[in-house]
Write a protein that holds these residues in place. Sequence first.
Motif, PDB file in Angstrom:
ATOM      1  N   THR A   1       0.847  -1.195   0.000  1.00  0.00           N
ATOM      2  CA  THR A   1       0.000   0.000   0.000  1.00  0.00           C
ATOM      3  C   THR A   1       0.883   1.245   0.000  1.00  0.00           C
ATOM      4  O   THR A   1       2.062   1.194   0.336  1.00  0.00           O
TER       5      THR A   1
ATOM      6  N   VAL B   1      -5.704   0.886   7.888  1.00  0.00           N
ATOM      7  CA  VAL B   1      -4.743  -0.215   7.816  1.00  0.00           C
ATOM      8  C   VAL B   1      -5.377  -1.504   8.320  1.00  0.00           C
ATOM      9  O   VAL B   1      -5.163  -2.588   7.736  1.00  0.00           O
TER      10      VAL B   1
ATOM     11  N   THR C   1      -5.848  -5.024   6.313  1.00  0.00           N
ATOM     12  CA  THR C   1      -5.134  -6.179   6.853  1.00  0.00           C
ATOM     13  C   THR C   1      -6.043  -7.334   7.236  1.00  0.00           C
ATOM     14  O   THR C   1      -5.720  -8.503   6.948  1.00  0.00           O
TER      15      THR C   1
ATOM     16  N   ASN D   1       2.010  -2.862   4.690  1.00  0.00           N
ATOM     17  CA  ASN D   1       1.168  -1.701   4.978  1.00  0.00           C
ATOM     18  C   ASN D   1       2.056  -0.471   5.113  1.00  0.00           C
ATOM     19  O   ASN D   1       2.609  -0.199   6.177  1.00  0.00           O
TER      20      ASN D   1
END
Length: 263
Positions: free
Chosen positions: A20, A118, A122, A89
């Motif tokens: 990301t 996040v 995730t 991330n």
Amino acid sequence: MTTSGFNDFFDLKDKHVLITGAGGGIGQALITAFHAAGAIISGADQHLVSMEPLPLANRLVFDLADRTEVHEVVRDFIKTYGTPDVLINNAGFTRGETLDDVDDEVWEREIAINLNGVFHVTAPVVNAMSERGSGNVVFISSVNGLSYFGNPAYSAAKAGLISYVKALAVERGRYGIRANAICPGSVRTPAWDHRLQGKPELVEKLLPHYPLGRMVTPQEVAQATLFLASSAASGITGTALAVDAGLTAGNLRFINEILAGGN
């Protein structure tokens, strides 16, 4: 080390890596590092244009502050392309430099992007990794998650990521999942541009705080991330690794100005 030896050491050749914040300074360094290791890379960012020139197998576009959009894009990605082997991330954002700059809107947006968003990326990826029985997640947190260097909302979010890393490591390790965080110090990327506009002297004021006398490079952050994402770090989970030119090791400026009398 030869290219073959490099790839064997990290064991990332043909592994699918989702990154990301792919269009940013650290994101592009991550793509370069993982590409060199032979990985197949998918990128995610808020704007497609920032990813167009990058060597990516897939490009995902979503706003981390939009939970519904994140859920839909990530779900469709997993359904279409399968579960990635590694999730990085990296995306993040801050503008509230001090408490005086933070109101309700600033706090909620920075928490939404840096922590909640996040999590929304995730959770479905880790669920799919757990079903498969293997996976690796690396979070780009910050030294702000370890101590306070300003940016209060961002700091709270980055500290939250470190706690989330530990939760994943403890509760998902049984499913073959590893989770770790990288905590960079100041990194000279375009994210610094708003601070340096009209104040280019800030960099010179910053450097005396760092034992190495310099800022960390995006490449250094990427190399540390590559290590934690690779089989070379197969026994490491639940850690927060500072990549900070020594900032969190101690207060160099205090030593120089107080104890050493300015020497």
